[in-house]
Design an enzyme around this catalytic site. Structure first.
Site, short mmCIF file in Angstrom:
data_model
loop_
_atom_site.label_atom_id
_atom_site.label_comp_id
_atom_site.label_asym_id
_atom_site.label_seq_id
_atom_site.Cartn_x
_atom_site.Cartn_y
_atom_site.Cartn_z
N SER A 1 1.95 -0.67 8.60
CA SER A 1 2.53 -0.72 7.26
C SER A 1 2.83 -2.16 6.86
O SER A 1 1.96 -3.01 6.92
CB SER A 1 3.77 0.19 7.21
OG SER A 1 4.15 0.42 5.88
N ASP B 1 -0.21 5.47 5.07
CA ASP B 1 0.65 4.53 5.78
C ASP B 1 0.72 4.79 7.28
O ASP B 1 0.98 5.91 7.73
CB ASP B 1 2.06 4.64 5.16
CG ASP B 1 2.95 3.51 5.58
OD1 ASP B 1 3.40 3.51 6.74
OD2 ASP B 1 3.21 2.62 4.74
#
Length: 278
Positions: free
Chosen positions: A41, A166
């Site tokens: 991320s 993500d």
């Protein structure tokens, strides 16, 4: 990697990822350099810049990137524009283009993993396979965008015939990958959530937040217990949360970046001065 390889593991956490810049400053000032960078991320974003330039000079580049208009534009659309995009796409509030442009500007001519100064591994969540997927070769920016595709905030990233969300969904602090790659010393750069105690929720929003935190923390806690004998893991301190971090729209508060960097730098500098390194 080197004979006694050092890995930096950069976890996820949105705007709280600015804390990782302060941690990097303290590490690099102490003469600690990575032989491997692992990110998820926002940690994949920070990690890409670090892997491109694993020297103290990268700190100023990261500071500039985090405080730039380009960074503010990543989540900076007005609420009205976000809602219109959500209505039209039915999946997300923000465009990925500001983040793509920021990465292209900061990475310059570097477009593949192979061009980086040190190896970088980033993780994303495969939708079709419902599994984590690791990128460590080939095109760099698409992989980082996939790792940073926050559900509902940014669109799923398509690479080939597969779609990714993500990396924090499947591996929010990817310690295991660093150990598996042969690192003997691991520095974990985390955004502070694992430092904050959880308690039973009393409201609907609290229920969602606590459930998310349990989901993201349990793997890291497990991975810590599975670290082989002889491997040293340093979980660096973030300097603590800021007022308002618990609010739903705190992910847009780029104005807190400098304070997070400063607090994490001071806390990590003190930590490194107090522990036996290696």
């Amino acid at each position: 990697m080197a004979a006694s390889p050092v890995a930096f593991v950069l976890g996820g956490g949105g705007v709280r990822g600015a804390a990782e810049v302060g941690m990097l400053q303290a590490l690099l000032e102490a003469g600690i350099r990575p032989d491997l960078v692992v990110g998820t991320s926002i940690g994949a974003v920070n990690g890409a810049l670090l892997a491109a330039e694993p020297t103290p000079a990268v700190v100023e580049r990261l500071r500039r990137a985090w405080t730039s208009p380009a960074a503010k534009a990543v989540y900076g659309d007005s609420l009205g524009r976000q809602l219109r995009r959500l209505v039209s796409t039915r999946t997300h509030l923000n465009s990925p283009e500001p983040l793509r442009r920021l990465l292209e500007d900061e990475l310059g001519e570097i477009r593949t993993f192979e061009q980086l100064a040190v190896p970088l591994h980033v993780v994303a969540a495969s939708i079709e396979r419902a599994a984590e997927h690791w990128f460590d070769s080939g095109p760099l920016i698409p992989a980082v965008l996939a790792s940073a595709a926050v559900p509902g905030v940014l669109p799923a990233a398509r690479i080939g015939d597969e779609h990714f969300m993500d990396g924090g969904l499947v591996n929010s602090i990817p310690l295991e990958a660093a150990v598996r790659s042969g690192a003997q010393t691991v520095y974990v750069l985390q955004v502070g959530r694992i430092e904050e105690p959880l308690s039973a929720p009393e409201r609907a929003l609290d229920t969602a937040r606590v459930a998310f935190e349990v989901a993201r923390r349990h793997r890291f806690a497990r991975d810590l217990t599975l670290v082989p004998e002889g491997v040293k893991v340093h979980v660096l301190p973030s300097g603590g949360p800021l007022d308002g971090d618990e609010k739903v729209r705190s992910y847009r508060q780029m104005s807190t970046a400098t304070r997070r960097m400063e607090r994490a730098y001071a806390a990590t500098r003190d930590y490194l001065g107090a522990v036996e390194l290696g």
